[in-house]
Structure formats: structure tokens, C-alpha cells
Design a protein around this motif. Structure first.
Motif, short mmCIF file in Angstrom:
data_model
loop_
_atom_site.label_atom_id
_atom_site.label_comp_id
_atom_site.label_asym_id
_atom_site.label_seq_id
_atom_site.Cartn_x
_atom_site.Cartn_y
_atom_site.Cartn_z
N UNK A 31 0.85 -1.20 0.00
CA UNK A 31 0.00 0.00 0.00
C UNK A 31 0.88 1.25 0.00
N UNK A 32 1.92 1.25 0.84
CA UNK A 32 2.83 2.39 0.90
C UNK A 32 3.51 2.62 -0.45
N UNK A 33 4.04 1.56 -1.04
CA UNK A 33 4.69 1.69 -2.35
C UNK A 33 3.70 2.15 -3.41
N UNK A 34 2.48 1.64 -3.36
CA UNK A 34 1.46 2.04 -4.33
C UNK A 34 1.10 3.51 -4.21
N UNK A 35 0.93 3.98 -2.98
CA UNK A 35 0.60 5.40 -2.78
C UNK A 35 1.71 6.31 -3.30
N UNK A 40 4.38 9.75 -7.49
CA UNK A 40 5.49 10.01 -8.41
C UNK A 40 5.06 10.02 -9.88
N UNK A 41 4.16 9.13 -10.25
CA UNK A 41 3.84 8.98 -11.66
C UNK A 41 2.56 9.67 -12.09
N UNK A 138 8.63 18.09 -6.88
CA UNK A 138 8.39 16.89 -7.68
C UNK A 138 9.65 16.05 -7.81
N UNK A 139 10.79 16.69 -8.06
CA UNK A 139 12.06 15.97 -8.20
C UNK A 139 12.43 15.25 -6.90
N UNK A 140 12.22 15.93 -5.77
CA UNK A 140 12.60 15.37 -4.47
C UNK A 140 11.59 14.35 -3.93
N UNK A 141 10.45 14.24 -4.57
CA UNK A 141 9.44 13.26 -4.15
C UNK A 141 9.89 11.84 -4.48
N UNK A 148 10.21 3.07 -0.73
CA UNK A 148 9.02 2.23 -0.51
C UNK A 148 9.02 1.02 -1.43
N UNK A 149 9.42 1.20 -2.67
CA UNK A 149 9.50 0.07 -3.60
C UNK A 149 10.52 -0.96 -3.16
N UNK A 150 11.65 -0.48 -2.67
CA UNK A 150 12.70 -1.38 -2.18
C UNK A 150 12.21 -2.14 -0.95
N UNK A 151 11.54 -1.45 -0.05
CA UNK A 151 10.96 -2.11 1.14
C UNK A 151 10.00 -3.21 0.70
N UNK A 152 9.16 -2.93 -0.27
CA UNK A 152 8.21 -3.93 -0.75
C UNK A 152 8.93 -5.14 -1.35
N UNK A 153 9.94 -4.90 -2.17
CA UNK A 153 10.67 -6.01 -2.79
C UNK A 153 11.34 -6.89 -1.73
N UNK A 154 11.94 -6.26 -0.71
CA UNK A 154 12.58 -7.03 0.36
C UNK A 154 11.54 -7.81 1.15
N UNK A 155 10.40 -7.18 1.43
CA UNK A 155 9.34 -7.87 2.16
C UNK A 155 8.80 -9.06 1.37
#
Length: 163
Positions: A31-35, A40-41, A138-141, A148-155
């Protein structure tokens, strides 16, 4: 043992099973990575398109409403994700859960420290300042999305590696 052999955290309160805790931690990570991916996109892309179109006045009107809504979603989500990862560590004793919990939690201070100035300015900016501040925001977001994506992949990997 009482309670079907499960460990006790407090008298009368059973410790959840490892697979349940891992599923919850991984779910909150998703959910965090999705949000943040949406931010970002979609959100930052729309803000940048408004800047390119010379519509800084729209950003100036929109941002003071948009930001508190995002904050009100993300703060509890960060806390829930971090807590779920801490609980996964408590149940499994696998360091990956402790590290991913810390990484999730780091998104909050990053937002406050790195994005805080841009957020404050965008919530009260003069129209001529908005374009540069919006681009910076936007750049720093995006690093938050990477975390968050890395956390999801590790999880996902940690959960898939369990027997």
C-alpha cells in the motif's frame, strides 16, 4: 503451551503467527509503495505539466488542499507499516524486517526535512515562485518512492523465502 502453542506478548494476549504478521507487513508495504508510486507517476507529473502550461495559479490554489489530504493518509500509513515490520521482526527475529521497518520510517523525516521547505512555500507561495518550487518538490518526491518500492521487494522476498 496455552493458546495453541503460540508465544505470549502479554498475559492473555497471544503473539500472532509468523505468516500472518509477514502478510500484514508485506501488505502495508505494498500500500505504501502504491501510494508513493501514484504520487510520483501521477501527481508530480500533473504538477509538472501545470508548470509547463504556465498554470502556476492552479498549483497555488490546489496544493494547500492536496497536501494535507496526502499527509493525513501517509502519516498513519507510515506508522502502520513501520509497526507491522517491527512486529514481523519480533516474531521472526529476521533482521530484514527491522531494516525495512527503519527504511519505511525514514520516509517521514525525509519528507519533513528535505521536502518540508518546498511544502511550506507551496502552501503559501507567490505565483512567480511556484514554478521552481513545484519542480523541486516533484524531483525530491521520487526517492521516497524508491525507498518504498525497495521495502516492498525485500518484504516480498522475505515472505517468499519462508517455509
Amino acid at each position: 503451551r496455552p493458546h495453541g502453542g503460540r508465544r505470549q506478548t502479554m498475559p492473555g494476549l497471544p503473539m500472532p503467527e509468523g505468516s500472518t504478521v509477514i502478510a500484514v507487513a508485506t501488505g502495508f508495504s505494498g500500500i505504501l509503495a502504491g501510494c508513493l508510486t501514484f504520487g510520483s507517476f501521477v501527481d508530480t507529473r500533473a504538477i509538472n505539466l501545470l508548470v509547463e502550461a504556465g498554470e502556476e495559479s492552479v498549483i497555488k490554489k490546489f496544493f494547500p488542499y492536496w497536501w494535507p489530504c496526502g499527509r493525513d493518509l501517509m502519516v498513519p500509513l507510515l506508522l502502520l507499516t513501520t509497526t507491522a515490520h517491527a512486529l514481523a521482526f519480533a516474531v521472526t527475529r529476521e533482521m530484514s524486517w527491522l531494516l525495512t521497518g527503519a527504511a519505511s520510517l525514514s520516509i517521514g523525516p525525509y519528507t519533513a526535512i528535505v521536502l518540508g521547505e518546498d511544502i511550506a512555500k507551496l502552501r503559501s507561495a507567490e505565483t512567480k515562485e511556484v514554478a521552481n518550487i513545484a519542480r523541486s518538490f516533484c524531483r525530491l518526491h521520487h526517492p521516497r518512492t524508491v525507498i518504498a518500492g525497495t521495502v516492498l521487494m525485500i518484504a516480498l522476498r522475505a515472505g517468499a523465502g519462508r517455509k
